[in-house]
Scaffold this motif. Structure first.
Motif, PDB file in Angstrom:
ATOM      1  N   THR A 164       0.843  -1.202   0.000  1.00  0.00           N
ATOM      2  CA  THR A 164       0.000   0.000   0.000  1.00  0.00           C
ATOM      3  C   THR A 164       0.874   1.246   0.000  1.00  0.00           C
ATOM      4  OG1 THR A 164      -1.947   1.025   1.008  1.00  0.00           O
ATOM      5  CG2 THR A 164      -0.194   0.331   2.519  1.00  0.00           C
ATOM      6  N   ASP A 165       0.373   2.309  -0.549  1.00  0.00           N
ATOM      7  CA  ASP A 165       0.999   3.627  -0.422  1.00  0.00           C
ATOM      8  C   ASP A 165       2.508   3.610  -0.695  1.00  0.00           C
ATOM      9  OD1 ASP A 165      -1.494   3.473   1.453  1.00  0.00           O
ATOM     10  OD2 ASP A 165      -1.191   5.617   1.126  1.00  0.00           O
ATOM     11  N   PHE A 166       2.853   3.388  -1.959  1.00  0.00           N
ATOM     12  CA  PHE A 166       4.274   3.457  -2.348  1.00  0.00           C
ATOM     13  C   PHE A 166       4.818   4.882  -2.209  1.00  0.00           C
ATOM     14  CE2 PHE A 166       3.073  -0.090  -5.426  1.00  0.00           C
ATOM     15  CZ  PHE A 166       3.587  -1.085  -4.615  1.00  0.00           C
ATOM     16  N   GLN A 167       3.912   5.813  -2.256  1.00  0.00           N
ATOM     17  CA  GLN A 167       4.309   7.217  -2.209  1.00  0.00           C
ATOM     18  C   GLN A 167       5.214   7.484  -1.004  1.00  0.00           C
ATOM     19  OE1 GLN A 167       0.011   8.026  -0.687  1.00  0.00           O
ATOM     20  NE2 GLN A 167       1.045   9.975  -0.547  1.00  0.00           N
ATOM     21  N   SER A 168       6.017   8.548  -0.977  1.00  0.00           N
ATOM     22  CA  SER A 168       6.226   9.439  -2.105  1.00  0.00           C
ATOM     23  C   SER A 168       7.292   8.841  -3.022  1.00  0.00           C
ATOM     24  CB  SER A 168       6.719  10.792  -1.618  1.00  0.00           C
ATOM     25  OG  SER A 168       5.773  11.382  -0.752  1.00  0.00           O
ATOM     26  N   GLY A 195      -3.685   1.271  -3.012  1.00  0.00           N
ATOM     27  CA  GLY A 195      -3.787   2.643  -3.475  1.00  0.00           C
ATOM     28  C   GLY A 195      -2.660   3.568  -3.068  1.00  0.00           C
ATOM     29  N   ASP A 196      -2.712   4.780  -3.582  1.00  0.00           N
ATOM     30  CA  ASP A 196      -1.665   5.788  -3.427  1.00  0.00           C
ATOM     31  C   ASP A 196      -0.306   5.254  -3.865  1.00  0.00           C
ATOM     32  OD1 ASP A 196      -3.451   7.677  -2.649  1.00  0.00           O
ATOM     33  OD2 ASP A 196      -2.602   8.008  -0.653  1.00  0.00           O
ATOM     34  N   MET A 197      -0.261   4.896  -5.139  1.00  0.00           N
ATOM     35  CA  MET A 197       0.998   4.408  -5.700  1.00  0.00           C
ATOM     36  C   MET A 197       1.991   5.538  -5.893  1.00  0.00           C
ATOM     37  SD  MET A 197      -0.459   1.665  -8.420  1.00  0.00           S
ATOM     38  CE  MET A 197      -2.051   2.434  -8.661  1.00  0.00           C
ATOM     39  N   ASP A 227      -6.625   8.257  -2.802  1.00  0.00           N
ATOM     40  CA  ASP A 227      -7.044   9.644  -3.003  1.00  0.00           C
ATOM     41  C   ASP A 227      -6.054  10.408  -3.881  1.00  0.00           C
ATOM     42  OD1 ASP A 227      -5.735   9.042  -0.402  1.00  0.00           O
ATOM     43  OD2 ASP A 227      -5.500  11.222  -0.293  1.00  0.00           O
ATOM     44  N   HIS A 228      -4.789   9.990  -3.837  1.00  0.00           N
ATOM     45  CA  HIS A 228      -3.800  10.685  -4.660  1.00  0.00           C
ATOM     46  C   HIS A 228      -3.934  10.359  -6.151  1.00  0.00           C
ATOM     47  CE1 HIS A 228      -1.232  12.647  -1.541  1.00  0.00           C
ATOM     48  NE2 HIS A 228      -1.969  11.842  -0.798  1.00  0.00           N
ATOM     49  N   ALA A 229      -4.722   9.349  -6.482  1.00  0.00           N
ATOM     50  CA  ALA A 229      -5.040   9.103  -7.890  1.00  0.00           C
ATOM     51  C   ALA A 229      -5.893  10.239  -8.448  1.00  0.00           C
ATOM     52  CB  ALA A 229      -5.771   7.774  -8.049  1.00  0.00           C
ATOM     53  N   MET A 317      -9.471  -1.480  -0.661  1.00  0.00           N
ATOM     54  CA  MET A 317     -10.049  -0.127  -0.586  1.00  0.00           C
ATOM     55  C   MET A 317      -9.035   0.767   0.124  1.00  0.00           C
ATOM     56  SD  MET A 317     -12.984  -0.775   2.311  1.00  0.00           S
ATOM     57  CE  MET A 317     -13.628   0.900   2.359  1.00  0.00           C
ATOM     58  N   HIS A 318      -8.826   1.942  -0.433  1.00  0.00           N
ATOM     59  CA  HIS A 318      -7.711   2.741   0.068  1.00  0.00           C
ATOM     60  C   HIS A 318      -7.896   3.184   1.512  1.00  0.00           C
ATOM     61  CE1 HIS A 318      -4.196   5.177   0.034  1.00  0.00           C
ATOM     62  NE2 HIS A 318      -4.875   6.284   0.269  1.00  0.00           N
ATOM     63  N   LYS A 319      -9.051   3.725   1.813  1.00  0.00           N
ATOM     64  CA  LYS A 319      -9.272   4.220   3.174  1.00  0.00           C
ATOM     65  C   LYS A 319      -9.756   3.092   4.069  1.00  0.00           C
ATOM     66  CE  LYS A 319     -10.364   8.776   1.398  1.00  0.00           C
ATOM     67  NZ  LYS A 319     -11.350   9.857   1.300  1.00  0.00           N
ATOM     68  N   GLY A 354      -4.983   1.359   3.281  1.00  0.00           N
ATOM     69  CA  GLY A 354      -3.796   2.180   3.534  1.00  0.00           C
ATOM     70  C   GLY A 354      -4.233   3.542   4.022  1.00  0.00           C
ATOM     71  N   HIS A 355      -3.695   4.578   3.417  1.00  0.00           N
ATOM     72  CA  HIS A 355      -4.147   5.943   3.592  1.00  0.00           C
ATOM     73  C   HIS A 355      -3.621   6.623   4.861  1.00  0.00           C
ATOM     74  CE1 HIS A 355      -6.517   9.460   2.850  1.00  0.00           C
ATOM     75  NE2 HIS A 355      -7.289   9.299   3.898  1.00  0.00           N
ATOM     76  N   ASP A 356      -3.661   5.924   5.998  1.00  0.00           N
ATOM     77  CA  ASP A 356      -3.282   6.585   7.248  1.00  0.00           C
ATOM     78  C   ASP A 356      -1.768   6.747   7.415  1.00  0.00           C
ATOM     79  OD1 ASP A 356      -5.950   6.712   7.952  1.00  0.00           O
ATOM     80  OD2 ASP A 356      -5.891   4.765   8.962  1.00  0.00           O
ATOM     81  N   HIS A 357      -1.022   5.881   6.754  1.00  0.00           N
ATOM     82  CA  HIS A 357       0.445   5.865   6.924  1.00  0.00           C
ATOM     83  C   HIS A 357       0.825   5.506   8.355  1.00  0.00           C
ATOM     84  CE1 HIS A 357       1.292   7.312   2.805  1.00  0.00           C
ATOM     85  NE2 HIS A 357       0.078   7.808   2.960  1.00  0.00           N
ATOM     86  N   VAL A 358      -0.063   4.775   8.981  1.00  0.00           N
ATOM     87  CA  VAL A 358       0.151   4.166  10.299  1.00  0.00           C
ATOM     88  C   VAL A 358      -0.234   2.698  10.141  1.00  0.00           C
ATOM     89  CG1 VAL A 358      -0.691   4.047  12.686  1.00  0.00           C
ATOM     90  CG2 VAL A 358      -0.373   6.268  11.578  1.00  0.00           C
TER      91      VAL A 358
HETATM   92 FE   LIG Z   1      -1.256   7.700   1.075  1.00  0.00          FE
END
Ligand SMILES: [Fe+2]
Length: 450
Positions: A164-168, A195-197, A227-229, A317-319, A354-358
């Motif tokens: 999840t969340d490869f960003q940034s 999500g949030d690749m 959401d960053h998509a 689901m991202h969130k 993902g999304h929370d980064h926690v």
């Molecule tokens: Fe994210």
């Protein structure tokens, strides 16, 4: 093998050249003069996604400046050129021009290109294929690198890896983490992401960094949009962003079986004895309205119609339904009340978010409570980050709240996570690893269905 396929295809390429129409010739000229500056490759952003039945079907999506390209593929075990196959893609001449709020400095905006996708059907289950993309309009031919994918099989025992969340991006962790999971998962044929690749979907350089990399090869890939998509540019949230996931939808072609207002971002596919469902949570400021209501209706209608056709039910689901309401207040206000009863009704096995980064992972929940009934309930796994964007734990998430079994502060410990998920007829075993290949968490989901 590649040379043999090339000879087989030569006649087809010549026929394709003869078929050039004035309209397409014009499009070719436009594309040639706008050759992307972000990549020198003739075929780029090559991604293989699952068909609705991933045992017999995949879709290959790619970008190119060449019209009349086509895909050649073959079972790697079959040496006879007689069985080599080719498929012509669907073309779209595309850029982000005329799309709302797009960044004029993005190469998605400045460089028109052909976005191509081809669905290959009638594949053999559990089979490794090789393929490459060819433009036959030139001599010598212009070919992509050789890529691979393996179809789902009907095995009793299999595994996949989740991120999840490869960003940034770019960052120093994501590709190493993917390589780690390839080793740990013994080259898993399926990789999923919640999500949030990338941080800003409108920036092509980010996608180039993620997708045009050897680490991002040789598996079938599925992701829900983050959401960053929906981020067109790096402006803050006061700046209106995309209303649709434009770049996501031109980089990934998923089964077109989703909700009407969320086509390609919501979808489902069968993989062995599991049904995967992707949900579109849109951007952080919009988590309600008709688009979401329609998606919940679609989810329930889909699950009703597919009843009895799968053993495990996995949602991307991202969130996170049980994620942080401090980081995203819409989780508590809209997402949890809307989705928790539905997941309870359909007895979802695992929700990857993902999304929370926690990092937060729940007990097996039956609705809003720890399940006390055998074979009932859902695990919610928010791995937080498979990159370098991390947050410290907030007070809305606690291992003593009766909901969460494991909460990990990623920021202080500088950790990034991915999971290897082993599936048998009796259980799924989820093992979460950090970037040092150390186990961070593990839990078992017993099979609820036969
Ligand atoms: Fe994210």
């Amino acid at each position: 093998m590649k040379r043999i396929i090339a000879i087989t295809a030569l006649l087809l390429a010549c026929l394709a050249c003869l078929a050039i129409t004035p309209a397409l010739a014009l499009a070719q000229k436009q594309a040639d003069t706008n050759k992307p500056s972000s990549t020198s490759k003739d075929f780029y952003h090559i991604v293989v996604t699952p068909g609705e039945d991933a045992s017999t079907s995949v879709t290959i999506n790619y970008h190119t400046n060449h019209p009349y390209s086509y895909i050649l593929y073959a079972d790697v075990q079959v040496e006879s050129c007689v069985r080599n196959q080719f498929v012509k893609p669907v073309y779209e001449l595309w850029s982000t021009k005329d799309i709302e709020n797009t960044s004029t400095s993005s190469s998605f905006y400045t460089n028109g290109r052909f976005v191509c996708h081809a669905t290959i059907s009638n594949l053999h289950p559990g089979t490794k294929y090789e393929f490459f993309i060819r433009c036959g309009s030139f001599h010598p031919n212009v070919d992509s690198d050789t890529c691979f994918f393996t179809t789902a099989g009907k095995k009793d025992k299999w595994n996949f890896v989740a991120f999840t969340d490869f960003q940034s991006v770019p960052n120093s962790i994501t590709h190493q983490l993917i390589q780690n999971m390839k080793e740990i998962g013994n080259n898993p044929p399926l990789m999923v992401c919640s999500g949030d690749m990338v941080d800003v979907a409108g920036w092509e350089d980010s996608w180039t960094w993620l997708l045009d990399n050897d680490a991002f090869r040789d598996f079938v890939y599925a992701s829900s949009p983050g959401d960053h998509a929906y981020w067109a540019d790096a402006k803050d949230r006061k700046y209106p962003q995309y209303t649709e996931a434009h770049t996501f939808n031109h980089l990934f072609h998923f089964p077109q079986n989703g909700a009407e207002k969320s086509k390609n971002t919501s979808y489902y596919f069968f993989y062995n004895n599991a049904l995967f469902v992707s949900l579109d949570m849109n951007n952080s400021n919009i988590s309600r309205g008709e688009k979401f209501d329609e998606q919940t209706r679609w989810f329930q209608h889909t699950l009703d119609s597919l009843k009895g056709t799968y053993q495990y039910l996995i949602v991307l689901m991202h969130k996170s339904v049980y994620g942080s309401s401090i980081i995203d207040s819409n989780v508590g206000k809209y997402i949890r009340p809307q989705w928790s009863p539905i997941f309870q009704k359909y007895n979802v096995d695992l929700v990857l978010s993902g999304h929370d980064h926690v990092y937060s992972r729940t007990h097996q929940l039956d609705g809003d409570h720890k399940s006390t009934i055998k074979n009932k309930g859902t695990f919610y796994l928010d791995m937080g980050s498979s990159g370098n964007k991390r947050r410290a734990v907030d007070t809305s998430l606690s291992e003593s709240d009766g909901i969460h079994a494991k909460v990990i502060d990623l920021k202080t410990k500088e950790l990034s996570f991915a999971a290897n998920i082993q599936v048998t007829k009796k259980k799924m075993t989820v093992t979460v690893y950090n970037q040092h290949k150390q186990i961070a968490d593990q839990f078992t989901i017993k099979a609820k269905r036969r």
